[in-house]
Write a protein that holds these residues in place. Structure first.
Motif, PDB file in Angstrom:
ATOM      1  N   ASP A 152       0.819  -1.215   0.000  1.00  0.00           N
ATOM      2  CA  ASP A 152       0.000   0.000   0.000  1.00  0.00           C
ATOM      3  C   ASP A 152       0.850   1.261   0.000  1.00  0.00           C
ATOM      4  OD1 ASP A 152       1.011  -0.081   2.566  1.00  0.00           O
ATOM      5  OD2 ASP A 152      -0.883  -0.530   3.548  1.00  0.00           O
ATOM      6  N   ILE A 153       0.156   2.395   0.038  1.00  0.00           N
ATOM      7  CA  ILE A 153       0.794   3.720   0.080  1.00  0.00           C
ATOM      8  C   ILE A 153       0.200   4.490   1.248  1.00  0.00           C
ATOM      9  CG2 ILE A 153       1.130   5.904  -1.151  1.00  0.00           C
ATOM     10  CD1 ILE A 153       0.706   4.260  -3.771  1.00  0.00           C
ATOM     11  N   LEU A 154       1.054   5.072   2.075  1.00  0.00           N
ATOM     12  CA  LEU A 154       0.601   5.870   3.216  1.00  0.00           C
ATOM     13  C   LEU A 154       1.066   7.306   3.034  1.00  0.00           C
ATOM     14  CD1 LEU A 154      -0.628   6.223   6.065  1.00  0.00           C
ATOM     15  CD2 LEU A 154       1.600   5.560   6.998  1.00  0.00           C
ATOM     16  N   VAL A 155       0.115   8.235   2.930  1.00  0.00           N
ATOM     17  CA  VAL A 155       0.438   9.650   2.790  1.00  0.00           C
ATOM     18  C   VAL A 155       0.248  10.326   4.151  1.00  0.00           C
ATOM     19  CG1 VAL A 155       0.032  11.769   1.496  1.00  0.00           C
ATOM     20  CG2 VAL A 155      -0.447   9.557   0.424  1.00  0.00           C
ATOM     21  N   VAL A 156       1.267  11.013   4.611  1.00  0.00           N
ATOM     22  CA  VAL A 156       1.201  11.711   5.892  1.00  0.00           C
ATOM     23  C   VAL A 156       1.048  13.204   5.622  1.00  0.00           C
ATOM     24  CG1 VAL A 156       2.322  12.130   8.113  1.00  0.00           C
ATOM     25  CG2 VAL A 156       2.693   9.955   6.926  1.00  0.00           C
ATOM     26  N   ASP A 157      -0.126  13.722   5.917  1.00  0.00           N
ATOM     27  CA  ASP A 157      -0.410  15.146   5.723  1.00  0.00           C
ATOM     28  C   ASP A 157       0.120  15.913   6.934  1.00  0.00           C
ATOM     29  OD1 ASP A 157      -1.370  17.672   5.345  1.00  0.00           O
ATOM     30  OD2 ASP A 157      -3.478  17.111   5.169  1.00  0.00           O
ATOM     31  N   ASP A 158       1.191  16.665   6.711  1.00  0.00           N
ATOM     32  CA  ASP A 158       1.877  17.358   7.809  1.00  0.00           C
ATOM     33  C   ASP A 158       1.275  18.749   8.048  1.00  0.00           C
ATOM     34  OD1 ASP A 158       3.717  17.917   9.808  1.00  0.00           O
ATOM     35  OD2 ASP A 158       5.286  18.537   8.398  1.00  0.00           O
ATOM     36  N   GLY A 159      -0.030  18.776   8.337  1.00  0.00           N
ATOM     37  CA  GLY A 159      -0.676  20.040   8.677  1.00  0.00           C
ATOM     38  C   GLY A 159      -0.917  20.940   7.489  1.00  0.00           C
ATOM     39  N   SER A 160      -1.257  20.375   6.331  1.00  0.00           N
ATOM     40  CA  SER A 160      -1.512  21.183   5.132  1.00  0.00           C
ATOM     41  C   SER A 160      -2.737  22.079   5.324  1.00  0.00           C
ATOM     42  CB  SER A 160      -1.731  20.273   3.919  1.00  0.00           C
ATOM     43  OG  SER A 160      -0.594  19.486   3.656  1.00  0.00           O
ATOM     44  N   VAL A 161      -2.701  23.228   4.656  1.00  0.00           N
ATOM     45  CA  VAL A 161      -3.832  24.164   4.727  1.00  0.00           C
ATOM     46  C   VAL A 161      -4.531  24.275   3.374  1.00  0.00           C
ATOM     47  CG1 VAL A 161      -2.862  25.494   6.627  1.00  0.00           C
ATOM     48  CG2 VAL A 161      -2.282  26.131   4.281  1.00  0.00           C
ATOM     49  N   ASP A 162      -4.122  23.454   2.400  1.00  0.00           N
ATOM     50  CA  ASP A 162      -4.777  23.456   1.102  1.00  0.00           C
ATOM     51  C   ASP A 162      -5.666  22.204   0.974  1.00  0.00           C
ATOM     52  OD1 ASP A 162      -2.928  21.465   0.848  1.00  0.00           O
ATOM     53  OD2 ASP A 162      -1.890  22.313  -0.883  1.00  0.00           O
ATOM     54  N   GLN A 163      -5.809  21.664  -0.210  1.00  0.00           N
ATOM     55  CA  GLN A 163      -6.702  20.529  -0.454  1.00  0.00           C
ATOM     56  C   GLN A 163      -5.992  19.167  -0.350  1.00  0.00           C
ATOM     57  OE1 GLN A 163     -10.098  20.987  -0.937  1.00  0.00           O
ATOM     58  NE2 GLN A 163      -9.512  23.067  -0.352  1.00  0.00           N
ATOM     59  N   THR A 164      -4.813  19.141   0.229  1.00  0.00           N
ATOM     60  CA  THR A 164      -4.039  17.899   0.294  1.00  0.00           C
ATOM     61  C   THR A 164      -4.825  16.770   0.962  1.00  0.00           C
ATOM     62  OG1 THR A 164      -1.907  19.038   0.275  1.00  0.00           O
ATOM     63  CG2 THR A 164      -1.948  16.834   1.232  1.00  0.00           C
ATOM     64  N   TRP A 165      -5.402  17.035   2.124  1.00  0.00           N
ATOM     65  CA  TRP A 165      -6.123  15.982   2.850  1.00  0.00           C
ATOM     66  C   TRP A 165      -7.382  15.549   2.101  1.00  0.00           C
ATOM     67  CZ3 TRP A 165      -5.157  12.280   5.901  1.00  0.00           C
ATOM     68  CH2 TRP A 165      -6.155  11.641   6.645  1.00  0.00           C
ATOM     69  N   LYS A 166      -8.028  16.467   1.463  1.00  0.00           N
ATOM     70  CA  LYS A 166      -9.218  16.137   0.672  1.00  0.00           C
ATOM     71  C   LYS A 166      -8.859  15.181  -0.468  1.00  0.00           C
ATOM     72  CE  LYS A 166     -13.084  18.314  -1.781  1.00  0.00           C
ATOM     73  NZ  LYS A 166     -13.684  19.605  -2.217  1.00  0.00           N
TER      74      LYS A 166
END
Length: 313
Positions: free
Chosen positions: A42-56
């Motif tokens: 699998d692939i694990l993406v760690v969103d380091d506190g983004s304020v744009d649409q990264t988590w979406k």
């Protein structure tokens, strides 16, 4: 067959993340179809506190493909802590872990070669850039100076290697035993002592977005690496103090001799220059010592490296 997890730290990467996930999925799918990797890879993406649409974007891909997983940190804890969060989340289930930045300036096609090295017995495989023509003149030369300086200080780094690497489960578990908060990953990994290999690739320009390592962050990163691994700056202060004291003793005897010979010259400028120089050296020395004391304070408090806000498993 082994399970691979690709850990991707991301900070405000909405402009490149779609392309990144599509390329990584394609690479992993080929390896699974070739029966090199287990289908659970699998692939694990760690969103380091983004304020744009990264988590979406991460949530969107997770809904379509459960092989895409995501961790959202509650705020920006820094690239190194985001990597550690990803490694800690994957170490239980993954047989091998690849870490790579979301901008894919590090060539993801090299992952296949890394896995071949792993199959050959290497437990840590470093991705090493053999061509930095896409970097600016300043960045190329400052990077070279950085590696030379740390080598002189006794810190063994892999030149032109950032955080693109493959590690076995055992190597990751050993790395996570290092509990210091001011963790300089590039310096720790060579200390683990497992069998290693290198794969070489050409670094490519960013497809879109801005670098997350401007000059200020690069300098802070370099300073953290030096102070996390070496007390030579403090020893330099000691040597400077001994030299200054010796020079003061020489000047003391020189003053006595000139007074005895009647050659004393009264001057305001020389006195003020001496005061300013010595005062500046004292302030610099206190600053360096204070940096080490600050790191000790951080370690003693033992605050968590990061806080997870959401986890898409």
């Amino acid at each position: 067959m082994k399970k691979l997890t690709i850990v991707v730290p991301a900070l405000n990467e909405e402009e490149v993340l779609n392309n990144t996930l599509q390329r990584l999925l394609k690479i992993e799918s080929k390896l699974i179809q070739a029966q090199i990797l287990d289908h659970s890879s699998d692939i694990l993406v760690v969103d380091d506190g983004s304020v744009d649409q990264t988590w979406k974007i991460i949530k969107h891909y997770h809904e379509k493909n459960k092989g895409i997983k995501g961790i959202k940190l509650s705020r920006n804890f820094g690239h190194q802590n985001a990597l550690i969060a990803g490694l800690q989340a994957t170490v239980i289930s993954a047989d091998l872990v690849v870490t790579i930045d979301a901008d894919l300036q590090d060539d993801p096609e090299t992952i296949n070669e890394m896995i071949n090295c792993f199959a050959g017995g290497a437990e840590i495989v470093y991705g090493v850039r053999n061509d930095r023509t896409t970097d600016t003149w300043f960045k190329r030369n400052s990077a070279g100076l950085f590696y030379k300086l740390l080598n002189l200080l006794g810190i063994k780094l892999i030149p032109n290697h950032a955080d693109f690497r493959l590690m076995s489960q055992r190597a990751v578990k050993t790395f996570l035993q290092y509990k210091e908060r001011n963790l300089f990953i590039r310096g720790i990994i060579p200390l683990l002592g497992f069998s290693t290999a290198k794969v070489y690739y050409k670094r490519t320009p960013r497809l879109a977005g801005k670098s997350k390592y401007p000059l200020k962050k690069m300098l802070a990163f370099a300073w953290n690496g030096i102070t996390s691994f070496s007390i030579i700056p403090v020893r330099f202060i000691l040597a400077l103090g001994i030299f200054t004291s010796s020079l003061g003793a020489v000047m003391f005897f020189y003053s006595i001799i000139t007074k005895w010979l009647g050659l004393t010259v009264h001057g305001w400028s020389s006195l003020m220059v001496s005061i300013w120089i010595l005062g500046g050296l004292q302030m610099i020395s206190l600053g360096i010592i204070g940096e080490y004391i600050g790191k000790i304070m951080t370690e003693v408090k033992q605050r968590p490296r990061y806080t997870i806000q959401s986890y898409l498993k």
